[in-house]
Motif scaffolding. Structure first.
Motif, mmCIF file in Angstrom:
data_model
loop_
_atom_site.group_PDB
_atom_site.id
_atom_site.type_symbol
_atom_site.label_atom_id
_atom_site.label_comp_id
_atom_site.label_asym_id
_atom_site.label_seq_id
_atom_site.Cartn_x
_atom_site.Cartn_y
_atom_site.Cartn_z
ATOM 1 N N GLY A 35 11.124 -157.763 -26.119
ATOM 2 C CA GLY A 35 10.751 -158.589 -27.256
ATOM 3 C C GLY A 35 9.299 -158.500 -27.654
ATOM 4 N N GLU A 36 8.548 -157.653 -26.980
ATOM 5 C CA GLU A 36 7.125 -157.502 -27.288
ATOM 6 C C GLU A 36 6.892 -156.171 -28.002
ATOM 7 O OE1 GLU A 36 5.170 -160.017 -26.716
ATOM 8 O OE2 GLU A 36 6.680 -161.184 -25.615
ATOM 9 N N ALA A 37 5.641 -155.722 -27.995
ATOM 10 C CA ALA A 37 5.301 -154.453 -28.647
ATOM 11 C C ALA A 37 5.971 -153.286 -27.925
ATOM 12 C CB ALA A 37 3.789 -154.275 -28.661
ATOM 13 N N THR A 38 6.307 -152.262 -28.674
ATOM 14 C CA THR A 38 6.934 -151.079 -28.090
ATOM 15 C C THR A 38 5.966 -150.386 -27.132
ATOM 16 O OG1 THR A 38 8.225 -150.753 -30.105
ATOM 17 C CG2 THR A 38 8.027 -148.871 -28.608
ATOM 18 N N PRO B 140 26.286 -131.798 -22.736
ATOM 19 C CA PRO B 140 26.056 -130.352 -22.727
ATOM 20 C C PRO B 140 24.988 -129.917 -23.718
ATOM 21 C CG PRO B 140 28.051 -130.851 -23.936
ATOM 22 C CD PRO B 140 27.560 -132.152 -23.379
ATOM 23 N N ALA B 141 24.521 -130.840 -24.570
ATOM 24 C CA ALA B 141 23.506 -130.473 -25.568
ATOM 25 C C ALA B 141 22.692 -131.710 -25.938
ATOM 26 C CB ALA B 141 24.168 -129.882 -26.811
ATOM 27 N N LEU B 142 21.408 -131.669 -25.620
ATOM 28 C CA LEU B 142 20.516 -132.770 -25.976
ATOM 29 C C LEU B 142 19.907 -132.449 -27.342
ATOM 30 C CD1 LEU B 142 19.245 -135.443 -25.109
ATOM 31 C CD2 LEU B 142 17.420 -134.136 -24.008
ATOM 32 N N THR B 143 20.603 -132.840 -28.393
ATOM 33 C CA THR B 143 20.186 -132.500 -29.755
ATOM 34 C C THR B 143 19.264 -133.564 -30.331
ATOM 35 O OG1 THR B 143 22.044 -133.669 -30.755
ATOM 36 C CG2 THR B 143 22.410 -131.371 -30.112
ATOM 37 N N GLY B 144 18.605 -133.212 -31.424
ATOM 38 C CA GLY B 144 17.774 -134.176 -32.124
ATOM 39 C C GLY B 144 18.578 -135.356 -32.633
ATOM 40 N N ASP B 145 19.797 -135.099 -33.116
ATOM 41 C CA ASP B 145 20.652 -136.181 -33.600
ATOM 42 C C ASP B 145 21.026 -137.135 -32.474
ATOM 43 O OD1 ASP B 145 20.575 -135.202 -36.160
ATOM 44 O OD2 ASP B 145 22.548 -134.233 -36.069
ATOM 45 N N LEU B 146 21.287 -136.585 -31.294
ATOM 46 C CA LEU B 146 21.627 -137.443 -30.159
ATOM 47 C C LEU B 146 20.428 -138.314 -29.769
ATOM 48 C CD1 LEU B 146 23.472 -138.426 -27.944
ATOM 49 C CD2 LEU B 146 22.896 -136.364 -26.607
ATOM 50 N N VAL B 147 19.239 -137.733 -29.758
ATOM 51 C CA VAL B 147 18.028 -138.509 -29.470
ATOM 52 C C VAL B 147 17.878 -139.652 -30.472
ATOM 53 C CG1 VAL B 147 15.503 -138.420 -29.514
ATOM 54 C CG2 VAL B 147 16.800 -136.663 -28.279
ATOM 55 N N THR B 148 18.102 -139.357 -31.735
ATOM 56 C CA THR B 148 17.997 -140.387 -32.772
ATOM 57 C C THR B 148 18.984 -141.523 -32.512
ATOM 58 O OG1 THR B 148 17.242 -138.780 -34.419
ATOM 59 C CG2 THR B 148 18.192 -140.835 -35.245
ATOM 60 N N THR B 149 20.202 -141.171 -32.126
ATOM 61 C CA THR B 149 21.219 -142.185 -31.836
ATOM 62 C C THR B 149 20.828 -143.036 -30.630
ATOM 63 O OG1 THR B 149 22.968 -140.777 -32.735
ATOM 64 C CG2 THR B 149 23.652 -142.557 -31.279
ATOM 65 N N VAL B 150 20.332 -142.394 -29.602
ATOM 66 C CA VAL B 150 19.901 -143.120 -28.406
ATOM 67 C C VAL B 150 18.854 -144.173 -28.765
ATOM 68 C CG1 VAL B 150 18.632 -142.919 -26.237
ATOM 69 C CG2 VAL B 150 20.454 -141.296 -26.755
ATOM 70 N N LEU B 151 17.842 -143.777 -29.500
ATOM 71 C CA LEU B 151 16.758 -144.698 -29.839
ATOM 72 C C LEU B 151 17.233 -145.812 -30.759
ATOM 73 C CD1 LEU B 151 13.805 -142.194 -30.334
ATOM 74 C CD2 LEU B 151 14.284 -143.636 -28.352
ATOM 75 N N ALA B 152 18.099 -145.474 -31.706
ATOM 76 C CA ALA B 152 18.605 -146.492 -32.630
ATOM 77 C C ALA B 152 19.425 -147.543 -31.889
ATOM 78 C CB ALA B 152 19.432 -145.842 -33.726
ATOM 79 N N GLN C 51 19.281 -148.197 -28.589
ATOM 80 C CA GLN C 51 18.427 -148.927 -27.641
ATOM 81 C C GLN C 51 17.712 -150.085 -28.324
ATOM 82 O OE1 GLN C 51 14.936 -146.924 -26.152
ATOM 83 N NE2 GLN C 51 14.844 -148.166 -24.291
ATOM 84 N N ALA C 52 17.376 -149.915 -29.585
ATOM 85 C CA ALA C 52 16.644 -150.956 -30.319
ATOM 86 C C ALA C 52 17.434 -152.257 -30.439
ATOM 87 C CB ALA C 52 16.277 -150.442 -31.707
ATOM 88 N N ASN C 53 18.750 -152.196 -30.198
ATOM 89 C CA ASN C 53 19.575 -153.393 -30.282
ATOM 90 C C ASN C 53 19.557 -154.225 -29.003
ATOM 91 O OD1 ASN C 53 20.460 -152.735 -32.903
ATOM 92 N ND2 ASN C 53 22.047 -151.390 -32.076
ATOM 93 N N LEU C 54 18.899 -153.709 -27.961
ATOM 94 C CA LEU C 54 18.867 -154.393 -26.668
ATOM 95 C C LEU C 54 17.429 -154.401 -26.158
ATOM 96 C CD1 LEU C 54 22.055 -152.719 -25.280
ATOM 97 C CD2 LEU C 54 21.729 -155.190 -25.291
#
Length: 454
Positions: free
Chosen positions: A253-256, A320-332, A334-337
């Motif tokens: 709940g604080e600064a990133t 099997p593939a750490l793509t840019g889209d997957l990274v984007t999904t992970v971060l999006a 995570q922001a909900n928790l």
């Protein structure tokens, strides 16, 4: 004490065991009941000193109807290293470390040896191999589960170094396991966990890695997404000597907080290490850089003490593939928790050079492991479970499998992810052979073939 065990039974057990036997009320019992996260209250704890002690302990547990927990270091996220009302076979005394053939780099390890002890013993020989993350993780649990450590991209999983083992099975037999001796059992214990018996010793081939470049590189918080995507792309072609992990800390709940990338370069060639690591440094604004040359053993850290009442909820999946889209999904997601810690371990490399059917760990096309940890107490996290499940649902299309070592609540879906169907079928057939009564079930459990039908 459990009602199934009488004082006279314990005295008979003590007379048979060369190690120590503890029951509730004994001096020292309370020091052995709890794990880092989980609390237990076993009826009996045996600190074994030999294979014969293990066999006698198993027989006692079966006679008295006690569940069996096997403990090497006690780091089981799921709490399998302790129980309530059962027996704990504590392997801490089986902690020998012996270089049996220096020319072939063969090392024999007791299952209770801690990884800091192993690293210290091998350092004078200029040797090391993939280990756990913390000093107090022991050899046993890690080697039968896999072992995703800091040398994984160069030398594979910890268990990929294994060439032989000794296993005490459910019937008390002590069996060798290797390419020539009981090869099916050898296949099963490399990734099949403690389903097939108590593995008391391991012979491994260590690697010539006396020192490594290791440390944390931190980046400005507002560049997290850009840096992570760049890092994921770079690791596809990075030298295999380089293993790296991204640590995305929660905000509470604080600064990133800053993005932290932990890097380990397997070797002491400064120019080669700089060439491998500098592309990561150039991905964004570095706010801290702690990478330095050190003995391999110094990468291991003490286990962090948790705030009172905390019991982190841990789950992982492999991709099997750490793509840019997957990274984007992970971060999006995570922001909900606000209390979700996310760790992304880049793997690949040597992992993929082992045939998928060579071991019970079959996820050889894995390029990264994503771990999500809800920090806090079970009560506090209960309302957050829908969002946590949503996190994993969003990642599911990109995931393929799971690692058994980072699961705090083992559900049927997790077992399916750890063991692909063909692997499970083979493991179940071997389980019927080596543990038909499923007495070793406090693990990522495989049910003996045919037991489902009674």
């Amino acid at each position: 004490m459990d009602s199934a065990v009488e004082p006279g039974d314990i005295e008979c057990l003590r007379a048979e065991i060369t190690g120590e036997v503890f029951v509730p009320g004994d001096v020292g019992y309370d020091d052995l009941t709890d794990l880092i996260v989980h609390t237990g209250h076993p009826a009996v704890i045996i600190r074994v000193r030999s294979n014969d002690d293990v066999a006698r302990g198993i027989a006692f547990a079966v006679t008295h109807g006690l569940e069996i927990s096997t403990r090497s270091g006690g780091h089981s996220n799921a709490g399998f290293s302790t129980n309530v009302g059962g027996m704990v076979l504590d392997l801490a005394h089986l902690n020998s470390i012996e270089v049996v053939d220096e020319s072939r780099r063969l090392v024999r390890l007791g299952a209770g040896a801690k990884w800091d002890q192993v690293a210290a013993a091998l350092e004078p020989y200029g040797l090391a191999f993939t280990s756990g993350d913390t000093t107090s993780v022991a050899v046993g649990g890690l080697l039968v589960g896999g072992g995703v450590g800091w040398l994984a991209r160069k030398y594979g999983l910890a268990m990929d170094s294994l060439v032989a083992a000794e296993v005490v099975t459910a019937d008390g037999c002590v069996l060798p396991a290797g390419a020539e001796a009981n090869p099916d059992l050898f296949w099963a214990i490399r990734g099949g966990g403690g389903n097939f018996g108590v593995v008391t010793s391991f012979t491994v081939v260590a690697q010539p890695v006396p020192r490594v470049f290791f440390g944390q590189i931190s980046f400005a918080p507002d560049e997290t997404a850009k840096v992570l995507r760049g890092w994921a792309a770079y690791m596809e072609s990075a030298p295999e000597e380089l293993t790296a992990t991204a640590m995305c800390w929660p905000t509470f709940g604080e600064a990133t907080p800053p993005l932290a990338l932990m890097v380990c370069y397997a070797g002491d060639d400064e120019a080669a290490a700089r060439s491998a690591i500098d592309p990561i440094r150039k991905l964004g604004t570095v706010v801290d850089d702690q990478v330095r040359l050190m003995p391999y053993g110094h990468v291991l850290q003490p286990a962090s003490a948790l705030p009172k009442g905390w019991r982190p909820y841990v789950r992982n999946r492999l991709t099997p593939a750490l793509t840019g889209d997957l990274v984007t999904t992970v971060l999006a997601e995570q922001a909900n928790l606000k209390n979700l810690y996310v760790e992304i371990r880049s793997i690949g490399g040597a992992l993929s050079r082992v045939p998928e059917d060579a071991t019970a760990f079959a996820h050889r096309s894995t390029q990264a492991m994503i771990m999500g940890v809800l920090l806090g107490s079970p009560e506090g996290n209960e309302p957050l479970m829908p969002a946590y499940e949503a996190f994993w649902s969003a990642l599911a299309p990109s995931m393929s499998g799971a690692y058994s070592g980072f699961l705090s609540n083992v559900r049927p879906a997790d077992i399916d992810a750890v063991y692909p169907e063909r692997v499970y079928r083979r493991l179940a057939a071997l389980k019927r052979e080596y543990d038909p009564g499923n007495i070793f079930h406090l693990n990522v459990n495989v049910v003996p073939a045919g037991a489902e039908q009674g």
